[in-house]
Design a protein around this motif. Structure first.
Motif, PDB file in Angstrom:
ATOM      1  N   ARG A  90     -22.611  -1.689 -20.175  1.00  0.00           N
ATOM      2  CA  ARG A  90     -23.715  -0.762 -20.424  1.00  0.00           C
ATOM      3  C   ARG A  90     -23.240   0.684 -20.342  1.00  0.00           C
ATOM      4  O   ARG A  90     -23.615   1.520 -21.164  1.00  0.00           O
ATOM      5  CB  ARG A  90     -24.848  -0.996 -19.428  1.00  0.00           C
ATOM      6  CG  ARG A  90     -25.757  -2.158 -19.791  1.00  0.00           C
ATOM      7  CD  ARG A  90     -27.013  -2.184 -18.933  1.00  0.00           C
ATOM      8  NE  ARG A  90     -26.745  -2.394 -17.527  1.00  0.00           N
ATOM      9  CZ  ARG A  90     -26.629  -3.581 -16.945  1.00  0.00           C
ATOM     10  NH1 ARG A  90     -26.744  -4.674 -17.661  1.00  0.00           N
ATOM     11  NH2 ARG A  90     -26.391  -3.675 -15.657  1.00  0.00           N
ATOM     12  N   HIS A  91     -22.391   0.964 -19.355  1.00  0.00           N
ATOM     13  CA  HIS A  91     -21.848   2.311 -19.195  1.00  0.00           C
ATOM     14  C   HIS A  91     -21.019   2.710 -20.419  1.00  0.00           C
ATOM     15  O   HIS A  91     -21.162   3.823 -20.941  1.00  0.00           O
ATOM     16  CB  HIS A  91     -21.009   2.395 -17.925  1.00  0.00           C
ATOM     17  CG  HIS A  91     -20.413   3.733 -17.672  1.00  0.00           C
ATOM     18  ND1 HIS A  91     -21.162   4.817 -17.279  1.00  0.00           N
ATOM     19  CD2 HIS A  91     -19.142   4.175 -17.777  1.00  0.00           C
ATOM     20  CE1 HIS A  91     -20.375   5.865 -17.153  1.00  0.00           C
ATOM     21  NE2 HIS A  91     -19.143   5.501 -17.440  1.00  0.00           N
ATOM     22  N   TYR A 146     -21.279   1.488 -23.429  1.00  0.00           N
ATOM     23  CA  TYR A 146     -22.184   1.592 -24.562  1.00  0.00           C
ATOM     24  C   TYR A 146     -22.890   2.951 -24.552  1.00  0.00           C
ATOM     25  O   TYR A 146     -23.040   3.593 -25.593  1.00  0.00           O
ATOM     26  CB  TYR A 146     -23.198   0.451 -24.531  1.00  0.00           C
ATOM     27  CG  TYR A 146     -24.138   0.455 -25.702  1.00  0.00           C
ATOM     28  CD1 TYR A 146     -23.710   0.054 -26.958  1.00  0.00           C
ATOM     29  CD2 TYR A 146     -25.460   0.860 -25.546  1.00  0.00           C
ATOM     30  CE1 TYR A 146     -24.560   0.062 -28.043  1.00  0.00           C
ATOM     31  CE2 TYR A 146     -26.319   0.874 -26.631  1.00  0.00           C
ATOM     32  CZ  TYR A 146     -25.873   0.472 -27.873  1.00  0.00           C
ATOM     33  OH  TYR A 146     -26.717   0.495 -28.942  1.00  0.00           O
ATOM     34  N   GLN A 147     -23.306   3.391 -23.360  1.00  0.00           N
ATOM     35  CA  GLN A 147     -23.943   4.703 -23.257  1.00  0.00           C
ATOM     36  C   GLN A 147     -22.978   5.814 -23.655  1.00  0.00           C
ATOM     37  O   GLN A 147     -23.365   6.767 -24.324  1.00  0.00           O
ATOM     38  CB  GLN A 147     -24.442   4.939 -21.829  1.00  0.00           C
ATOM     39  CG  GLN A 147     -25.674   4.149 -21.474  1.00  0.00           C
ATOM     40  CD  GLN A 147     -26.069   4.326 -20.021  1.00  0.00           C
ATOM     41  OE1 GLN A 147     -25.308   4.846 -19.210  1.00  0.00           O
ATOM     42  NE2 GLN A 147     -27.272   3.881 -19.685  1.00  0.00           N
ATOM     43  N   GLN A 148     -21.727   5.694 -23.251  1.00  0.00           N
ATOM     44  CA  GLN A 148     -20.744   6.697 -23.623  1.00  0.00           C
ATOM     45  C   GLN A 148     -20.569   6.743 -25.136  1.00  0.00           C
ATOM     46  O   GLN A 148     -20.444   7.817 -25.722  1.00  0.00           O
ATOM     47  CB  GLN A 148     -19.395   6.417 -22.955  1.00  0.00           C
ATOM     48  CG  GLN A 148     -19.363   6.750 -21.484  1.00  0.00           C
ATOM     49  CD  GLN A 148     -18.001   6.461 -20.870  1.00  0.00           C
ATOM     50  OE1 GLN A 148     -17.213   5.683 -21.410  1.00  0.00           O
ATOM     51  NE2 GLN A 148     -17.722   7.089 -19.741  1.00  0.00           N
ATOM     52  N   LEU A 149     -20.562   5.598 -25.779  1.00  0.00           N
ATOM     53  CA  LEU A 149     -20.432   5.562 -27.237  1.00  0.00           C
ATOM     54  C   LEU A 149     -21.648   6.170 -27.920  1.00  0.00           C
ATOM     55  O   LEU A 149     -21.532   6.809 -28.965  1.00  0.00           O
ATOM     56  CB  LEU A 149     -20.217   4.128 -27.722  1.00  0.00           C
ATOM     57  CG  LEU A 149     -18.839   3.539 -27.467  1.00  0.00           C
ATOM     58  CD1 LEU A 149     -18.810   2.067 -27.872  1.00  0.00           C
ATOM     59  CD2 LEU A 149     -17.776   4.310 -28.229  1.00  0.00           C
ATOM     60  N   GLN A 150     -22.819   5.978 -27.342  1.00  0.00           N
ATOM     61  CA  GLN A 150     -24.033   6.528 -27.930  1.00  0.00           C
ATOM     62  C   GLN A 150     -24.080   8.050 -27.813  1.00  0.00           C
ATOM     63  O   GLN A 150     -24.699   8.721 -28.635  1.00  0.00           O
ATOM     64  CB  GLN A 150     -25.276   5.928 -27.253  1.00  0.00           C
ATOM     65  CG  GLN A 150     -25.453   4.453 -27.488  1.00  0.00           C
ATOM     66  CD  GLN A 150     -25.568   4.106 -28.960  1.00  0.00           C
ATOM     67  OE1 GLN A 150     -26.288   4.757 -29.693  1.00  0.00           O
ATOM     68  NE2 GLN A 150     -24.840   3.089 -29.396  1.00  0.00           N
ATOM     69  N   GLU A 151     -23.417   8.589 -26.794  1.00  0.00           N
ATOM     70  CA  GLU A 151     -23.417  10.036 -26.581  1.00  0.00           C
ATOM     71  C   GLU A 151     -22.564  10.760 -27.611  1.00  0.00           C
ATOM     72  O   GLU A 151     -22.759  11.937 -27.850  1.00  0.00           O
ATOM     73  CB  GLU A 151     -22.933  10.363 -25.176  1.00  0.00           C
ATOM     74  CG  GLU A 151     -23.914   9.923 -24.103  1.00  0.00           C
ATOM     75  CD  GLU A 151     -23.355  10.068 -22.704  1.00  0.00           C
ATOM     76  OE1 GLU A 151     -22.206  10.542 -22.548  1.00  0.00           O
ATOM     77  OE2 GLU A 151     -24.073   9.701 -21.755  1.00  0.00           O
ATOM     78  N   GLY A 152     -21.620  10.108 -28.195  1.00  0.00           N
ATOM     79  CA  GLY A 152     -20.793  10.736 -29.203  1.00  0.00           C
ATOM     80  C   GLY A 152     -19.409  10.140 -29.201  1.00  0.00           C
ATOM     81  O   GLY A 152     -19.026   9.395 -28.299  1.00  0.00           O
TER      82      GLY A 152
END
Length: 65
Positions: A41-42, A44-50
């Motif tokens: 999840r962490h 994935y969140q980093q990928l969503q941020e840019g």
């Protein structure tokens, strides 16, 4: 008859020990799964941020080199 009863009691005891060991293994695996899910999840969140920008190793060399 007594011998058969003793053998059954021994088998039950060994089976209970095995079940306890298996329960502990399942518990540990569940902890590992939860940790991996959290890490995923962490990431994935980093990928969503840019996008992640990889640095050029030459840019990391101090200027006096």
């Amino acid at each position: 008859m007594e011998e058969r009863l003793t053998e059954l009691e021994t088998r039950i005891s060994l089976t209970e020990d095995l079940v306890d060991e298996l329960n502990l293994a399942v518990y540990r695996q569940q902890q590992q799964i939860e940790l991996l899910q959290q890490q995923l999840r962490h990431l994935y969140q980093q990928l969503q941020e840019g996008p992640v920008v990889a640095e050029n190793p030459r840019e990391q060399i101090p200027p006096h080199y």
